[in-house]
Write a protein that holds these residues in place. Structure first.
Motif, short mmCIF file in Angstrom:
data_model
loop_
_atom_site.label_atom_id
_atom_site.label_comp_id
_atom_site.label_asym_id
_atom_site.label_seq_id
_atom_site.Cartn_x
_atom_site.Cartn_y
_atom_site.Cartn_z
N LEU A 184 -4.94 1.80 -9.31
CA LEU A 184 -3.72 1.01 -9.27
C LEU A 184 -3.70 0.05 -8.09
O LEU A 184 -3.23 -1.09 -8.22
CB LEU A 184 -2.50 1.95 -9.21
CG LEU A 184 -1.13 1.31 -9.41
CD1 LEU A 184 -1.04 0.61 -10.76
CD2 LEU A 184 -0.03 2.37 -9.31
N ILE A 185 -4.24 0.44 -6.97
CA ILE A 185 -4.25 -0.41 -5.79
C ILE A 185 -5.04 -1.70 -6.04
O ILE A 185 -4.80 -2.72 -5.40
CB ILE A 185 -4.78 0.34 -4.54
CG1 ILE A 185 -4.44 -0.40 -3.24
CG2 ILE A 185 -6.27 0.62 -4.66
CD1 ILE A 185 -2.98 -0.44 -2.88
N ASP A 186 -5.96 -1.69 -6.99
CA ASP A 186 -6.74 -2.89 -7.30
C ASP A 186 -5.90 -3.99 -7.94
O ASP A 186 -6.33 -5.14 -8.03
CB ASP A 186 -7.91 -2.55 -8.23
CG ASP A 186 -9.03 -1.83 -7.51
OD1 ASP A 186 -8.95 -1.65 -6.28
OD2 ASP A 186 -10.00 -1.42 -8.19
N ALA A 187 -4.68 -3.66 -8.37
CA ALA A 187 -3.77 -4.65 -8.94
C ALA A 187 -2.95 -5.35 -7.86
O ALA A 187 -2.08 -6.16 -8.17
CB ALA A 187 -2.84 -3.98 -9.95
N ALA A 188 -3.24 -5.04 -6.60
CA ALA A 188 -2.48 -5.59 -5.48
C ALA A 188 -3.34 -6.50 -4.61
O ALA A 188 -4.54 -6.30 -4.47
CB ALA A 188 -1.93 -4.45 -4.62
N SER A 189 -2.67 -7.49 -4.04
CA SER A 189 -3.29 -8.37 -3.06
C SER A 189 -2.19 -8.92 -2.16
O SER A 189 -1.16 -9.38 -2.66
CB SER A 189 -4.01 -9.53 -3.76
OG SER A 189 -4.60 -10.40 -2.82
N GLY A 190 -2.42 -8.83 -0.87
CA GLY A 190 -1.40 -9.32 0.06
C GLY A 190 -0.06 -8.64 -0.19
O GLY A 190 0.01 -7.42 -0.33
N PRO A 191 1.00 -9.43 -0.33
CA PRO A 191 2.34 -8.86 -0.48
C PRO A 191 2.76 -8.61 -1.92
O PRO A 191 3.94 -8.40 -2.21
CB PRO A 191 3.23 -9.96 0.14
CG PRO A 191 2.52 -11.23 -0.25
CD PRO A 191 1.05 -10.89 -0.12
N LEU A 192 1.81 -8.62 -2.87
CA LEU A 192 2.13 -8.56 -4.30
C LEU A 192 1.30 -7.52 -5.03
O LEU A 192 0.11 -7.37 -4.77
CB LEU A 192 1.86 -9.93 -4.94
CG LEU A 192 1.95 -10.04 -6.46
CD1 LEU A 192 3.39 -9.87 -6.94
CD2 LEU A 192 1.39 -11.39 -6.92
N ILE A 193 1.96 -6.82 -5.95
CA ILE A 193 1.24 -6.02 -6.93
C ILE A 193 1.80 -6.38 -8.30
O ILE A 193 3.00 -6.54 -8.47
CB ILE A 193 1.33 -4.49 -6.68
CG1 ILE A 193 0.51 -3.73 -7.75
CG2 ILE A 193 2.77 -4.01 -6.63
CD1 ILE A 193 0.28 -2.27 -7.46
N TYR A 194 0.89 -6.55 -9.25
CA TYR A 194 1.25 -6.87 -10.63
C TYR A 194 0.53 -5.85 -11.50
O TYR A 194 -0.69 -5.84 -11.57
CB TYR A 194 0.81 -8.30 -10.95
CG TYR A 194 1.06 -8.73 -12.38
CD1 TYR A 194 2.34 -8.73 -12.91
CD2 TYR A 194 0.00 -9.16 -13.17
CE1 TYR A 194 2.56 -9.14 -14.21
CE2 TYR A 194 0.22 -9.57 -14.48
CZ TYR A 194 1.50 -9.56 -14.98
OH TYR A 194 1.73 -9.96 -16.28
N PHE A 195 1.30 -4.94 -12.11
CA PHE A 195 0.67 -3.81 -12.79
C PHE A 195 1.37 -3.51 -14.11
O PHE A 195 2.52 -3.87 -14.33
CB PHE A 195 0.68 -2.58 -11.88
CG PHE A 195 2.05 -2.10 -11.48
CD1 PHE A 195 2.61 -0.98 -12.08
CD2 PHE A 195 2.79 -2.76 -10.52
CE1 PHE A 195 3.87 -0.52 -11.72
CE2 PHE A 195 4.05 -2.30 -10.14
CZ PHE A 195 4.59 -1.19 -10.75
N GLY A 196 0.62 -2.84 -14.95
CA GLY A 196 1.12 -2.51 -16.28
C GLY A 196 1.26 -1.02 -16.51
O GLY A 196 0.65 -0.20 -15.81
N THR A 213 0.83 -1.20 0.00
CA THR A 213 0.00 0.00 0.00
C THR A 213 0.87 1.26 0.00
O THR A 213 0.60 2.21 -0.75
CB THR A 213 -0.96 0.00 1.20
OG1 THR A 213 -1.80 -1.17 1.10
CG2 THR A 213 -1.83 1.24 1.23
N ALA A 214 1.93 1.26 0.80
CA ALA A 214 2.85 2.40 0.84
C ALA A 214 3.54 2.58 -0.51
O ALA A 214 3.74 3.71 -0.98
CB ALA A 214 3.88 2.22 1.95
N TYR A 215 3.88 1.48 -1.16
CA TYR A 215 4.52 1.53 -2.48
C TYR A 215 3.58 2.16 -3.51
O TYR A 215 3.97 3.05 -4.26
CB TYR A 215 4.92 0.11 -2.90
CG TYR A 215 5.50 0.02 -4.27
CD1 TYR A 215 6.77 0.53 -4.57
CD2 TYR A 215 4.80 -0.60 -5.30
CE1 TYR A 215 7.31 0.43 -5.84
CE2 TYR A 215 5.34 -0.71 -6.57
CZ TYR A 215 6.59 -0.20 -6.84
OH TYR A 215 7.12 -0.28 -8.10
N VAL A 216 2.33 1.71 -3.53
CA VAL A 216 1.36 2.26 -4.47
C VAL A 216 1.14 3.75 -4.19
O VAL A 216 1.08 4.56 -5.12
CB VAL A 216 0.03 1.48 -4.41
CG1 VAL A 216 -1.06 2.18 -5.22
CG2 VAL A 216 0.23 0.05 -4.93
#
Length: 118
Positions: free
Chosen positions: A72-84, A44-47
């Motif tokens: 953008l936060i919707d591309a994250a779950s738990g300890p992972l974000i996968y975004f384009g 969350t802090a990264y996003v």
């Protein structure tokens, strides 16, 4: 089409092959599985930091955001974000995103190049 990065919390994998496996396992568990988990505090802090640099595409009235997904936060779950990112902004945005991840103690994996960054 987008240029994709994966960023996660954890120990830095020893090499690109291990990083690919870790990413695949995290993706299967947190993004492709049935378990929905809110993004971790670190992700969350990264996003939040990414969005301080460029706005979310959902709020981009000037068309300056490099993100191809939103919120953008919707591309994250738990300890992972996968975004384009859009290809036209990918070089600058991916370099910034990778450097930011490193500065925050996160792992950045370049999905296109199948390698750890930076």
């Amino acid at each position: 089409m987008s240029y994709d990065l994966a960023v996660w919390e954890g120990e830095r994998p020893a090499d690109n092959k291990i990083a690919r496996r870790v990413f695949s396992d995290l993706y299967d568990r947190y993004l492709d599985g049935e378990i929905e988990e809110p993004p971790s505090v670190g992700i969350t802090a990264y996003v939040t930091a990414l969005l301080e640099r460029w706005c979310d595409i959902t709020e981009d009235v000037d068309e300056t955001s490099p993100w191809s997904v939103g919120p953008l936060i919707d591309a994250a779950s738990g300890p992972l974000i996968y975004f384009g990112m859009g290809w036209g902004r990918a070089e600058e945005a991916s370099a910034y995103a990778a450097g930011l991840a490193d500065s925050m103690g996160l792992i950045c994996f370049d999905v296109q190049q199948d390698r750890l960054r930076p």
